[in-house]
Design a protein around this motif. Sequence first.
Motif, mmCIF file in Angstrom:
data_model
loop_
_atom_site.group_PDB
_atom_site.id
_atom_site.type_symbol
_atom_site.label_atom_id
_atom_site.label_comp_id
_atom_site.label_asym_id
_atom_site.label_seq_id
_atom_site.Cartn_x
_atom_site.Cartn_y
_atom_site.Cartn_z
ATOM 1 N N ILE A 659 -11.169 15.856 -60.156
ATOM 2 C CA ILE A 659 -11.007 16.093 -61.599
ATOM 3 C C ILE A 659 -9.839 15.268 -62.135
ATOM 4 O O ILE A 659 -9.925 14.657 -63.213
ATOM 5 C CB ILE A 659 -10.801 17.593 -61.873
ATOM 6 N N ALA A 660 -8.742 15.218 -61.401
ATOM 7 C CA ALA A 660 -7.601 14.388 -61.806
ATOM 8 C C ALA A 660 -7.996 12.919 -61.863
ATOM 9 O O ALA A 660 -7.573 12.167 -62.763
ATOM 10 C CB ALA A 660 -6.434 14.590 -60.849
ATOM 11 N N LEU A 661 -8.823 12.478 -60.901
ATOM 12 C CA LEU A 661 -9.293 11.096 -60.909
ATOM 13 C C LEU A 661 -10.097 10.809 -62.170
ATOM 14 O O LEU A 661 -9.993 9.737 -62.777
ATOM 15 C CB LEU A 661 -10.139 10.835 -59.661
ATOM 16 N N GLY A 662 -10.899 11.769 -62.587
ATOM 17 C CA GLY A 662 -11.668 11.596 -63.823
ATOM 18 C C GLY A 662 -10.769 11.477 -65.031
ATOM 19 O O GLY A 662 -11.007 10.649 -65.922
ATOM 20 N N TRP A 663 -9.709 12.280 -65.057
ATOM 21 C CA TRP A 663 -8.766 12.169 -66.179
ATOM 22 C C TRP A 663 -8.117 10.788 -66.218
ATOM 23 O O TRP A 663 -7.838 10.261 -67.291
ATOM 24 C CB TRP A 663 -7.680 13.239 -66.060
ATOM 25 N N ILE A 664 -7.858 10.219 -65.055
ATOM 26 C CA ILE A 664 -7.207 8.906 -64.999
ATOM 27 C C ILE A 664 -8.169 7.796 -65.393
ATOM 28 O O ILE A 664 -7.852 6.943 -66.232
ATOM 29 C CB ILE A 664 -6.655 8.654 -63.581
ATOM 30 N N LEU A 665 -9.355 7.802 -64.815
ATOM 31 C CA LEU A 665 -10.282 6.697 -65.030
ATOM 32 C C LEU A 665 -10.956 6.744 -66.386
ATOM 33 O O LEU A 665 -11.294 5.703 -66.959
ATOM 34 C CB LEU A 665 -11.344 6.679 -63.932
ATOM 35 N N MET A 666 -11.170 7.927 -66.937
ATOM 36 C CA MET A 666 -11.909 8.073 -68.184
ATOM 37 C C MET A 666 -11.014 8.574 -69.306
ATOM 38 O O MET A 666 -11.406 9.416 -70.090
ATOM 39 C CB MET A 666 -13.091 9.045 -67.992
ATOM 40 N N MET A 674 -18.817 9.528 -71.926
ATOM 41 C CA MET A 674 -17.864 9.378 -70.829
ATOM 42 C C MET A 674 -16.440 9.705 -71.268
ATOM 43 O O MET A 674 -15.543 9.829 -70.451
ATOM 44 C CB MET A 674 -17.900 7.956 -70.270
ATOM 45 N N ASN A 675 -16.229 9.875 -72.573
ATOM 46 C CA ASN A 675 -14.896 10.199 -73.048
ATOM 47 C C ASN A 675 -14.798 11.646 -73.507
ATOM 48 O O ASN A 675 -13.750 12.079 -73.945
ATOM 49 C CB ASN A 675 -14.512 9.288 -74.214
ATOM 50 N N VAL A 680 -16.523 14.507 -68.832
ATOM 51 C CA VAL A 680 -15.711 13.932 -67.761
ATOM 52 C C VAL A 680 -15.392 14.994 -66.721
ATOM 53 O O VAL A 680 -15.537 14.777 -65.507
ATOM 54 C CB VAL A 680 -14.416 13.322 -68.347
ATOM 55 N N ASN A 681 -14.952 16.158 -67.172
ATOM 56 C CA ASN A 681 -14.622 17.230 -66.226
ATOM 57 C C ASN A 681 -15.833 17.622 -65.389
ATOM 58 O O ASN A 681 -15.749 17.817 -64.168
ATOM 59 C CB ASN A 681 -14.090 18.452 -66.975
ATOM 60 N N LEU A 682 -16.985 17.741 -66.058
ATOM 61 C CA LEU A 682 -18.182 18.188 -65.348
ATOM 62 C C LEU A 682 -18.612 17.166 -64.305
ATOM 63 O O LEU A 682 -18.916 17.516 -63.149
ATOM 64 C CB LEU A 682 -19.304 18.441 -66.358
ATOM 65 N N LEU A 683 -18.633 15.887 -64.670
ATOM 66 C CA LEU A 683 -19.052 14.847 -63.746
ATOM 67 C C LEU A 683 -18.169 14.809 -62.506
ATOM 68 O O LEU A 683 -18.653 14.882 -61.369
ATOM 69 C CB LEU A 683 -19.030 13.487 -64.460
ATOM 70 N N PHE A 684 -16.865 14.741 -62.727
ATOM 71 C CA PHE A 684 -15.963 14.612 -61.589
ATOM 72 C C PHE A 684 -15.744 15.944 -60.887
ATOM 73 O O PHE A 684 -15.463 15.983 -59.686
ATOM 74 C CB PHE A 684 -14.639 14.001 -62.034
ATOM 75 N N LEU A 748 -15.718 23.129 -66.337
ATOM 76 C CA LEU A 748 -15.986 23.710 -67.652
ATOM 77 C C LEU A 748 -14.857 24.625 -68.101
ATOM 78 O O LEU A 748 -14.480 24.650 -69.274
ATOM 79 C CB LEU A 748 -17.308 24.476 -67.606
ATOM 80 N N GLY A 749 -14.290 25.393 -67.163
ATOM 81 C CA GLY A 749 -13.181 26.280 -67.517
ATOM 82 C C GLY A 749 -11.958 25.513 -67.991
ATOM 83 O O GLY A 749 -11.330 25.871 -68.992
ATOM 84 N N LEU A 750 -11.610 24.437 -67.272
ATOM 85 C CA LEU A 750 -10.456 23.640 -67.674
ATOM 86 C C LEU A 750 -10.684 22.958 -69.015
ATOM 87 O O LEU A 750 -9.770 22.869 -69.850
ATOM 88 C CB LEU A 750 -10.156 22.588 -66.603
#
Length: 851
Positions: A659-666, A674-675, A680-684, A748-750
């Motif tokens: 999830i952190a990686l998704g926040w960084i990359l997207m 994708m934004n 983003v949270n759901l995908l990662f 989803l919660g975050l």
Amino acid sequence: MAARASQPYVGPRPFETTDRGVFFGRDREANDILSLLMFHRTVLLYAQSGAGKSSLINTSIIPGLQAAGFATPPVVRIRRAPPEYLATAANVYIASIRYALTPETAEAPAAGAPELTLLDVLRAAGPPPGGQGPVLVFDQFEELFITYQDRWPEREGVFVQIAQALEGIPTLRVLFSMREDSIAELDPLMWRIPQGIDVRYRLELLRHDAAIAAVIGPSQGAGVSFDDAAAGRLVRDLQQINVEGQEGRLQQAAGEYIEPVQLQIVCRRLWDRLPEGIDVINESDLEQFGDVGEAIREFYVAAVRRASELNNYPEKLIHLGCTQFVTSSGTRSMVHRAGDNVGMLPIEVARSLVDQHFLRAEVRAAGHWYEISHDRLIVPVLERKLNDEELKTLLRTRDLLQANLENWRARREFEEHREILTALSRVEGQLILSDEELEFLCMSSIGTGFEIAAWVGRLKAQVPRLLETMLLSASRHQSAAVRRNAAVALAQADLAPMDTALVRLALEDSDTEVRKQAASAMAHANRSSLMTPVVAQLTGPLRRRALIAFARMRDEGVADIGAAGLAHAWRTIGLWDRFLVILALGAVRLRQRWPIILYIGTLGGLLAGLYCGLARVPPATFSLTITNQGDSLAKAAGSALFQGMAGGIVWGGFTSAWIALGWILMRRPGRRWMNNRYSVNLLFGILGGTFGGIGVFSEIFFVFEPSALFKLHWIPSLQADTLRDCIAGGYCLFHPALGLGYGAGIALGLAALHGSARWREFLQPHIHAGKIVQWRRTARRIAVLSIVYSIASGPLLLLSGLMFVAFKGFPLYPVLGETATIYIGNIGTVAGILMAQLIMRVGFVIPPFTE
């Protein structure tokens, strides 16, 4: 009793001809000057500013001359002609004199047409009706030397024409009235008048007896008298000056003179406050209504307010400028005029204060000096200096600025001066700064890296050419820190000639941090003139650096600002270059922000392990998990705790890190899927949960004994083909499948929490304090938030588990036990992520034991 007459004291303005009835105390001086004019053709009347020269001329000299039969043309002032009248004048000073003498009939001369001389104008007035020759009066003749200074060669013509008029009209007399500090200006020109000045007369300030007359006379004419004690006390109060005693301390003593202006100010205030019905003013009335100190304070405040209104200049800054006329020991200080400033005051403001008789100007050693006109006026300035907190702050800031400026002048370098920059930021631009001061502060902001945009903006508005030179120097400075800050300044300046320097920093500088800062600054500037050279280098010798620069600009998240900038440049490059930029973008973001993954992954995994391990013990004691081997209850519980913690760390750590990686990359904002926060949270989250599930299965199958799976009949045997049988039986898919619900629920919660007001309310006190406050309460809040925003995980995990019961024949209760412990681990993962985010926001400080 008749009502008291109207105000008989004129205040700080000069007396007019109509004020003759209230002008007292100058009989001797008036008779002296009239006698001199009877026997001499040229007389110079001089005095210091505020002595009353104009008042004496208007109320005594002109009427006295008229009574003696002399013709008196209008009094001449040099500076009163309108600009349109002077526009075509061959000699601006002669034109001003001509206008003053014939204000009702004067017409601007046509260009090239012959102009009337002074002699022509005087002759046109005709012979004097009383038989006596005319008396030409020049009041405030020093204006000849302070007005129209670009026309200074024409001054000589004034004296030439005066000499011609004296020769052409044998009965003509001329009275020059001017300030004594300007007399030296006459010497180079007076030779043009053959007879020169016949006699000079110095008008002193009021002495004691004359001041008594000036106090008593106007009020008696208005029907109110002073008793002798009250008049004497008032004059003695006005006579006080500051002198230095034997021990160096200031003390008050009776001076030789009384300032006429101050006398008028105090008496006018007394009259305004005097109640109706008083016929005689005594000392008691004086104490109640005629306090000299209060009158002086009001005069000072009014003078500052008037100067502010006339020049559109802040009152607070005029008060600040007035402090420079008072020494630290409480005496008057002279301030030299340098260019268009008198110390901290613009020359226009200083002149307004001179006109109102608060300041006095003198010429000394070919320079103009200004000082407070009287010692009594020091008191209100000192009081404000000592008691006005805002003014004290401005004074400290100004003193600090001057000290730093003095040290900087020797080197003129980009140095760190955060203290003065911080001090100036507190006064919010209230100080008016010179070009040199702005240059120093702008260079300091670049050297310090503090408030660069603010100081670049101010210098650009005031001296743009100086800013260009400074920024070019900063962009080539030997210090990488200065060049890095110069990149920010170049972007903020928005000066077309400087864009080349910014692009050079982004592509050619030898320091990586400088290139990084320059690319960031270019992205925020978002100008086509910055993007075009970068695009051109994608096919040039700096291709690699151009790709990285483009990636860094994309990383700043401003691609959607406008077509003229980065977004337009992005559309002009080819698909292969776009792909390479995207790869570089990912590398840039990971290189800069990889600690985020470490923080969130570590804390998310640790708390997931703790929650999951503790939650796994109860169902394990009832054989409701796969951890049911062991000869005793204690061994089973210990094994469950250990395996639950190990599995929770792996699963929670993987999910949190992804999830952190998704926040960084997207991280780029926008409306595309994708934004979107949820997308983003759901995908990662799903990717992280799935990989975490694979990790947990691998842990159980390869690290722990698979015998527990055999006992649960999840695998048919413990033969060599156990892994193949596990895959065929579906167990190997159990944890990865639950990982979908695990990661999706957390994601989803975050997303829901971060978009809510609860998250902002939770962070606000910690951000305000700059640290984590109220640890126990904060821990409880995190626990509650993690439970509330993990609710979505429960149904997802339960649905995933029941699918294996329904389609693979897994035993219901062990599946429910596994699902429950995984759900608790899910709550721990959310708690760990929230704690990591809080620590990254405000840092981590171990609280004292007593908290």
